[in-house]
Design a protein around this motif. Structure first.
Motif, PDB file in Angstrom:
ATOM      1  N   PHE A  79     -54.945  65.806 -22.694  1.00 56.38           N
ATOM      2  CA  PHE A  79     -55.514  64.462 -22.615  1.00 56.38           C
ATOM      3  C   PHE A  79     -54.447  63.452 -22.226  1.00 56.38           C
ATOM      4  N   ILE A  80     -54.907  62.254 -21.917  1.00 59.33           N
ATOM      5  CA  ILE A  80     -54.021  61.105 -21.749  1.00 59.33           C
ATOM      6  C   ILE A  80     -54.174  60.281 -23.007  1.00 59.33           C
ATOM      7  N   ALA A  81     -53.054  59.857 -23.558  1.00 60.95           N
ATOM      8  CA  ALA A  81     -53.073  59.114 -24.816  1.00 60.95           C
ATOM      9  C   ALA A  81     -52.647  57.675 -24.603  1.00 60.95           C
ATOM     10  N   LEU A  82     -53.361  56.790 -25.274  1.00 61.33           N
ATOM     11  CA  LEU A  82     -52.980  55.389 -25.380  1.00 61.33           C
ATOM     12  C   LEU A  82     -52.763  55.136 -26.864  1.00 61.33           C
ATOM     13  N   TYR A  83     -51.524  54.825 -27.222  1.00 64.93           N
ATOM     14  CA  TYR A  83     -51.200  54.500 -28.605  1.00 64.93           C
ATOM     15  C   TYR A  83     -51.108  52.981 -28.693  1.00 64.93           C
ATOM     16  N   HIS A  84     -52.019  52.373 -29.425  1.00 61.29           N
ATOM     17  CA  HIS A  84     -52.061  50.913 -29.560  1.00 61.29           C
ATOM     18  C   HIS A  84     -51.923  50.606 -31.046  1.00 61.29           C
ATOM     19  N   HIS A  85     -50.742  50.156 -31.432  1.00 55.92           N
ATOM     20  CA  HIS A  85     -50.485  49.928 -32.856  1.00 55.92           C
ATOM     21  C   HIS A  85     -51.314  48.778 -33.418  1.00 55.92           C
ATOM     22  N   GLY A  86     -51.772  47.892 -32.552  1.00 54.85           N
ATOM     23  CA  GLY A  86     -52.608  46.783 -33.005  1.00 54.85           C
ATOM     24  C   GLY A  86     -53.942  47.235 -33.563  1.00 54.85           C
ATOM     25  N   VAL A  87     -54.559  48.259 -32.961  1.00 53.49           N
ATOM     26  CA  VAL A  87     -55.849  48.729 -33.492  1.00 53.49           C
ATOM     27  C   VAL A  87     -55.658  49.445 -34.826  1.00 53.49           C
ATOM     28  N   TYR A  88     -54.458  49.963 -35.054  1.00 54.05           N
ATOM     29  CA  TYR A  88     -54.153  50.603 -36.329  1.00 54.05           C
ATOM     30  C   TYR A  88     -53.953  49.547 -37.426  1.00 54.05           C
ATOM     31  N   ALA A  89     -53.300  48.445 -37.057  1.00 50.13           N
ATOM     32  CA  ALA A  89     -52.929  47.436 -38.050  1.00 50.13           C
ATOM     33  C   ALA A  89     -53.980  46.350 -38.258  1.00 50.13           C
ATOM     34  N   ASN A  90     -54.900  46.201 -37.317  1.00 50.29           N
ATOM     35  CA  ASN A  90     -55.867  45.112 -37.393  1.00 50.29           C
ATOM     36  C   ASN A  90     -57.294  45.667 -37.395  1.00 50.29           C
ATOM     37  N   PRO A  91     -57.921  45.746 -38.576  1.00 56.64           N
ATOM     38  CA  PRO A  91     -59.269  46.312 -38.657  1.00 56.64           C
ATOM     39  C   PRO A  91     -60.307  45.584 -37.791  1.00 56.64           C
ATOM     40  N   ASP A  92     -60.162  44.277 -37.641  1.00 54.26           N
ATOM     41  CA  ASP A  92     -61.103  43.531 -36.799  1.00 54.26           C
ATOM     42  C   ASP A  92     -60.978  43.938 -35.335  1.00 54.26           C
ATOM     43  N   LEU A  93     -59.759  44.121 -34.885  1.00 56.75           N
ATOM     44  CA  LEU A  93     -59.542  44.563 -33.500  1.00 56.75           C
ATOM     45  C   LEU A  93     -60.082  45.974 -33.310  1.00 56.75           C
ATOM     46  N   LEU A  94     -59.857  46.838 -34.264  1.00 54.21           N
ATOM     47  CA  LEU A  94     -60.388  48.201 -34.196  1.00 54.21           C
ATOM     48  C   LEU A  94     -61.907  48.177 -34.106  1.00 54.21           C
ATOM     49  N   GLN A  95     -62.541  47.383 -34.938  1.00 49.99           N
ATOM     50  CA  GLN A  95     -64.000  47.293 -34.924  1.00 49.99           C
ATOM     51  C   GLN A  95     -64.505  46.766 -33.582  1.00 49.99           C
ATOM     52  N   TRP A  96     -63.843  45.726 -33.069  1.00 51.05           N
ATOM     53  CA  TRP A  96     -64.210  45.186 -31.760  1.00 51.05           C
ATOM     54  C   TRP A  96     -64.122  46.275 -30.694  1.00 51.05           C
ATOM     55  N   PHE A  97     -63.013  47.013 -30.694  1.00 53.74           N
ATOM     56  CA  PHE A  97     -62.817  48.045 -29.678  1.00 53.74           C
ATOM     57  C   PHE A  97     -63.901  49.126 -29.775  1.00 53.74           C
TER      58      PHE A  97
END
Length: 150
Positions: A79-97
């Motif tokens: 696979f191709i991986a995108l590691y975005h530490h913001g989605v890990y640290a910010n539950p609102d951003l994770l939910q939006w995504f």
């Protein structure tokens, strides 16, 4: 997949042909959308976008000699991986995504804590990734990072 690269360009040249164009496009999308202040570098054997020591002298708490990581992209074996530490640290951003991803006619989201995996390079939602990347400024990331350390 360890590509033993010495630079971002060297990394890209070593990415397997079936993933190279997607990595190049992902890099372009990130560079076009990431807020000013983040620096592109090779870190952890991947293409990385970090807060440089010139902005955040303390660096990464795990190894202060390293700049503060924010996003990484990598060609892995399957696979191709995108590691975005913001989605890990910010539950609102994770939910939006997750909600925005669900609106797209794509495969089910394949995601770990900060790792978004794309098994089919032709089904990477580049526009959504561009929007995701643009949502956190350098100062937002520093503030969020520091709040997580407390």
């Amino acid at each position: 997949m360890d590509l033993n690269a010495s630079s971002v360009e060297d990394y890209i040249s070593k990415v397997p042909e079936d993933k190279r164009s997607a990595i190049i496009r992902l890099r372009e999308i990130i560079r076009e959308n990431i807020p000013k202040g983040f620096t592109e570098t090779l870190n952890y054997g991947m293409i990385g976008y970090v807060v440089p020591h010139s902005i955040y002298p303390g660096g990464y708490h795990v190894d202060p000699k390293l700049p503060l990581p924010f996003i990484n992209i990598a060609a892995q074996k399957n696979f191709i991986a995108l590691y975005h530490h913001g989605v890990y640290a910010n539950p609102d951003l994770l939910q939006w995504f997750k909600e925005e991803y669900a609106k797209l006619p794509l495969n089910k989201l394949d995601m770990g804590k900060s790792c978004i995996r794309f098994k089919n390079p032709e089904k990477i939602p580049f526009e959504l990734i561009g929007t995701l990347v643009s949502k956190i400024t350098v100062q937002d990331w520093i503030d969020l990072y520091e709040s997580q350390l407390r």
